[in-house]
Every structure is written in structure tokens, then in C-alpha cells.
Design an enzyme around this catalytic site. Structure first.
Site, PDB file in Angstrom:
ATOM      1  CD  GLU A   1       3.941   1.051   7.196  1.00 15.98           C
ATOM      2  OE1 GLU A   1       4.649   1.394   8.146  1.00 15.98           O
ATOM      3  OE2 GLU A   1       3.588   1.860   6.304  1.00 15.98           O
TER       4      GLU A   1
ATOM      5  CG  ASP B   1      -0.305   0.128   2.553  1.00 14.86           C
ATOM      6  OD1 ASP B   1       0.771  -0.476   2.751  1.00 14.86           O
ATOM      7  OD2 ASP B   1      -0.851   0.830   3.429  1.00 14.86           O
TER       8      ASP B   1
HETATM    9  N1  BES Z   1       8.404   3.502   5.474  1.00 14.97           N
HETATM   10  C1  BES Z   1       7.731   4.236   6.480  1.00 14.97           C
HETATM   11  C2  BES Z   1       8.417   4.220   7.830  1.00 14.97           C
HETATM   12  C3  BES Z   1       9.705   4.997   7.848  1.00 14.97           C
HETATM   13  C4  BES Z   1       9.690   6.345   7.614  1.00 14.97           C
HETATM   14  C5  BES Z   1      10.875   4.350   8.106  1.00 14.97           C
HETATM   15  C6  BES Z   1      10.859   7.061   7.626  1.00 14.97           C
HETATM   16  C7  BES Z   1      12.029   5.067   8.114  1.00 14.97           C
HETATM   17  C8  BES Z   1      12.028   6.424   7.866  1.00 14.97           C
HETATM   18  C9  BES Z   1       6.338   3.687   6.660  1.00 14.97           C
HETATM   19  O1  BES Z   1       5.743   3.261   5.481  1.00 14.97           O
HETATM   20  C10 BES Z   1       5.477   4.770   7.230  1.00 14.97           C
HETATM   21  O2  BES Z   1       5.435   5.841   6.696  1.00 14.97           O
HETATM   22  N2  BES Z   1       4.805   4.481   8.322  1.00 14.97           N
HETATM   23  C11 BES Z   1       3.862   5.374   8.888  1.00 14.97           C
HETATM   24  C12 BES Z   1       3.090   4.602   9.903  1.00 14.97           C
HETATM   25  C13 BES Z   1       1.877   5.316  10.430  1.00 14.97           C
HETATM   26  C14 BES Z   1       0.917   5.672   9.329  1.00 14.97           C
HETATM   27  C15 BES Z   1       1.200   4.474  11.472  1.00 14.97           C
HETATM   28  C16 BES Z   1       4.574   6.569   9.506  1.00 14.97           C
HETATM   29  O3  BES Z   1       5.655   6.449  10.081  1.00 14.97           O
HETATM   30  O4  BES Z   1       4.025   7.671   9.403  1.00 14.97           O
HETATM   31 ZN    ZN Z   2       6.739   2.224   4.270  1.00 14.96          ZN
END
Ligand code: BES
Ligand code: ZN
Length: 454
Positions: free
Chosen positions: A152, A87
Site C-alpha cells: 500500500e 507494509d
Molecule cells: N493510511 C494512509 C492513508 C491515510 C493517510 C488515510 C491519512 C487517512 C489519513 C496510507 O497508508 C498512506 O499513507 N497512503 C499513501 C499512499 C501513497 C504512498 C500512494 C499516502 O497517502 O501517502
Molecule cells: Zn495506511
């Protein structure tokens, strides 16, 4: 050069074309209009695994489908679970994209599209690492299970439930995740920490209709003013969150971490310049890296009320609202933060309004152990592809399911990302450097070989 690396080099262009195919599917999990695209993306992934001889199925959930794929058994070899997500985040504001988000376009050595790094491109590196082994050697040197979800970016609820119920099916020695970044271009990292998150929406209601701000201003509480008062009251002038008990469970940075972070080649000035700023701000007493990786914070994510059109309208709006979130660090508990927040909002609310607080996703932060042979295997895979050993870092972002992997499977989690800070994830013009895509595939193929020796 190994036969595997030769294979990867000679099929590089096809890998890029295939990734483009994946990126053309607009699998935006937050938007109900894209439900059919979620199924198309899951089916596309399934097809890739079936062609590599994996036992594969689509797992229907209350939300978006998940894909599970398992390689043929290699008796005696360790088992790794590879996690990723198909996603992507919404693409708005559309007019800020140089090329359309779902028409992957190559520019200056980068591939531009929503999901290019987060996470389709990174996830795909592991699929191609597998393909190389299966084609060149006829089999993988390790047992692999892939678990790929479609939620995710909206909190991983279905997966959380699945993990609690099917921990036996997912049993493994380590979990491999590429959904983050390098420390700097060409300077790869192994992450040992992620921040958690608590996400809310606050709705403020005042009079039963919009009012003339001259006739009524000064005699009633303006919901927009009240909202601003509440939101600004959540953080003090030192950049600290004012919710009672907010810092009680925060694991402090160790002296060793602080000196290691300070020794990393991180130029704060350059970091802020790259996003068009002269300087940054944040909690007093911490460097920018420390604040991003290891300190909690509060940010407004969306804000609405009153007149937004051209010119001026003297209105006193009847309602106001905001979406906001706290990034959490170990060992802060989202449930406790929610309770404290309710109390603080009640304290900050002036008379004459009612408030409604909605809670969205909550996930705790996580610190993973670096003390395992699997970490060294990951370091070797990375060194092979990037030509240097990884540095050990944390990330400011969240991957909600990581804590659950730790709890339910008791496995070591390897957070090895190929992205860069300027990849524009969640923003217009998301990109993945093609060099990182190919280095990622090479590191992945080598990782399977190194894990087999563990
Ligand atoms: N890939 C990201 C997480 C991430 C961001 C890892 C920056 C390392 C550096 C992931 O897909 C993401 O954006 N997760 C969301 C989760 C939330 C919606 C619960 C986030 O961190 O905002
Ligand atoms: Zn991600």
C-alpha cells in the site's frame, strides 16, 4: 455487557502483546533489504487467520506477498471484504525516535512503533473482532473475506492487477477499511472521500562535471537554480497549481459540504500549534479543512543537489533532483496531470540543462456513497464503542486501491478509521492510543453483528 464485550475486556492485554509481536517485524515495503521481513509479516498474518478457522493463503506477486483469508460460509448473510496493509513506511530519520521503531513501547497510554496505526494496529482490530465472535459464539454472523497487502505504501500495483483478474473471488456487499483517522480524539468519523496522488521524480543535468562557481557562475545554467525555478513555477502566489488544465476536472465543494465542515469543532490555531506552527498557508479562498480534504495541492517530498557538508564549498553542481507529488481530488485524472506536467516543465526549463521526469504511483481521488444500509451499520458499531455517532468527513491521504474496489467490485466502501491526527504516521514516533485500539476492536465486533442485519 454482552459476552463478546466481556471477552474483549478480559483479553485486552493479550491483544496488545500480540500487536507488539506484529509490530516487531520491520516490514518496510519501499526497502528491498526488507524483503524477507515482508514474508515474515505475511506469514504472521496467515497464522492468525488459520487459528481462527479461516481458509487462508499467501498470494505470491511480482512484488510483496498478499494474504487472503475467508471465513466459513454463513448462508444468506451479507459478505464484507476487509482490506488492510501489513507494509509500513521507512523509519528515517532514526535519531528522532524516542524508542526504536521496531521495539514497540508503551508510554502515556500510547503504543509507539512504526505501523502502530498505519496500518498494522488498525488492521489488527478487525482480526480481534473476528476472534471474539469465533471464540464466544463459535461462528461469525456474516461472511468475511480479508485481503491484506504488502504494497500500500508503494502504490498497490500487485493488488491492482489481482483485483482486475479475480474480482469474482473478492465479490462482496461492502468493503471495510480502517486505515485513517477519527475526526478528533474520541470523535469518530466515517470518511466519504480520499485524495488521490500523482508522484514524480525530476532529474536536472547541466555541465558534464561540478564546476568552480566563481569561474563558471554567471556563464552557465546552474542545475540547482533551474530546478528551483521549475519547482516554484508549478505553484502561483495564490497557492494554485499552474499546470495547464489542472483544475478542469476538479469536483467543487458543495455549499452543504462547506457549511458542514465549518460546523465541525475544528480549531485551526490549535491544529497548527500541535505541529509547532503559528499559522498555516494554502490555496486562497479555502479553510484549512477544505484544503486538506477537497482541494488538490503540490508538495516537494525530497530535494538534492550540491554541497551538503560542513562549512561552505563554492561549487556549481552538475546535477539536481527532486521528488514531488500532487494530491488529487475527484475527478482529476493522473494520466492527464502527467501530460500537463511534462508540458509545464518544458515551458519552465531554461536553456543549458536537460530534464528527465520519472512517474511513480498515480491514483485518482475518490468519493464514496453514504447512501447505504452498510453505512448505518458502521455508524452503529462505532457508536457502540465510542459512545457517540460518527461525523462524516473526508481525508487528505490516499489509499490507492479504493477506487479500484469501487470499480471492480461495485461494493460500498466503509472507511472507518481509529487513528488520530497526532499519531505521527510516516514520521518518527508513530503511535496508536491504546484506548483507540480497544475501541476499534469493540466497534469491529459490533459491526459484524450490525452488518448481519442488513
Ligand atoms: N493510511 C494512509 C492513508 C491515510 C493517510 C488515510 C491519512 C487517512 C489519513 C496510507 O497508508 C498512506 O499513507 N497512503 C499513501 C499512499 C501513497 C504512498 C500512494 C499516502 O497517502 O501517502
Ligand atoms: Zn495506511
Amino acid at each position: 455487557m454482552s459476552a463478546i464485550d466481556q471477552y474483549l475486556d478480559s483479553h485486552a492485554t493479550r491483544f496488545e502483546e500480540e500487536l507488539c509481536e506484529f509490530l516487531r517485524i520491520p516490514s518496510v515495503s519501499a526497502d528491498a533489504n526488507h524483503r524477507p521481513d515482508m514474508h515474515r509479516a505475511a506469514d504472521w498474518v496467515v497464522d492468525q487467520f488459520r487459528r481462527m478457522g479461516f481458509a487462508t493463503d499467501v498470494i505470491a506477486t511480482a512484488g510483496h506477498p498478499m494474504v487472503y483469508a475467508e471465513s466459513p460460509k454463513v448462508p444468506g448473510a451479507p459478505t464484507a471484504l476487509v482490506y488492510g496493509h501489513y507494509d509500513v513506511q521507512p523509519v528515517e530519520p532514526l535519531d528522532k525516535w524516542i524508542s526504536p521503531p521496531f521495539e514497540p513501547t508503551r508510554r502515556d497510554g500510547n503504543l509507539y512503533a512504526r505501523g502502530a496505526t498505519d496500518d498494522k494496529g488498525q488492521l489488527f482490530t478487525h482480526m480481534k473482532g473476528v476472534e471474539a465472535w469465533v471464540t464466544v459464539e463459535g461462528r461469525l454472523p456474516v461472511n468475511l473475506k480479508f485481503l491484506i497487502e504488502g504494497e500500500e505504501e508503494v502504490g498497490s500495483q500487485a493488488l491492482e492487477k489481482y483485483l482486475e483478474e479475480h474480482a469474482d473471488r473478492l465479490a462482496c456487499d461492502c468493503v471495510v477499511i480502517s486505515d485513517g483517522g477519527q475526526f478528533a480524539p474520541g470523535m469518530p468519523a466515517i470518511n466519504y472521500g480520499l485524495r488521490g496522488i500523482s508522484y514524480f521524480e525530476l532529474r536536472v543535468t547541466g555541465p558534464d562535471r561540478d564546476l568552480h562557481s566563481g569561474s563558471f557562475g554567471g556563464s552557465v545554467t546552474n542545475p540547482a537554480n533551474a530546478l528551483c525555478k521549475i519547482l516554484t513555477g508549478l505553484m502561483d502566489s495564490q497557492g494554485r497549481v499552474t499546470i495547464p488544465g489542472f483544475y478542469d476536472d476538479v469536483v467543487p465543494l458543495t455549499d452543504r459540504e462547506r457549511s458542514e465542515y465549518a460546523a465541525l469543532p475544528f480549531d485551526e490555531k490549535e491544529y497548527f500549534e500541535q505541529i509547532g506552527l503559528k499559522q498555516g498557508t494554502g490555496e486562497v479562498g479555502y479553510t484549512a479543512l477544505e484544503r486538506r480534504w477537497a482541494r488538490p495541492t503540490f508538495d516537494i517530498n525530497g530535494l538534492w543537489s550540491g554541497y551538503q557538508g560542513d562549512g561552505a564549498k563554492t561549487v556549481l553542481p552538475a546535477t539536481a533532483g527532486a521528488k514531488f507529488s500532487f494530491r488529487l481530488v475527484p475527478d482529476q485524472d493522473p494520466a492527464k496531470i502527467y501530460e500537463g506536467l511534462k508540458q509545464k516543465i518544458a515551458e519552465l526549463s531554461p536553456p543549458g540543462i536537460t530534464t528527465e521526469l520519472l512517474e511513480f504511483q498515480g491514483a485518482p481521488g475518490v468519493l464514496v456513497s453514504l447512501d447505504s444500509p452498510y453505512i448505518e451499520a458502521a455508524a452503529k458499531g462505532i457508536q457502540h464503542a465510542f459512545g457517540r455517532r460518527p461525523v462524516f468527513t473526508r481525508e487528505g491521504g490516499s489509499i490507492p486501491i479504493v477506487t479500484k474496489f469501487h470499480q471492480c467490485l461495485g461494493a460500498v466502501v466503509l472507511l472507518i478509521g481509529w487513528g488520530q491526527d497526532d499519531d505521527n504516521t510516516h514520521s518518527p514516533n508513530e503511535k496508536f492510543a491504546l484506548v483507540d485500539f480497544h475501541r476499534g476492536i469493540k466497534a469491529s465486533a459490533k459491526l459484524w453483528e450490525e452488518l448481519a442485519k442488513c
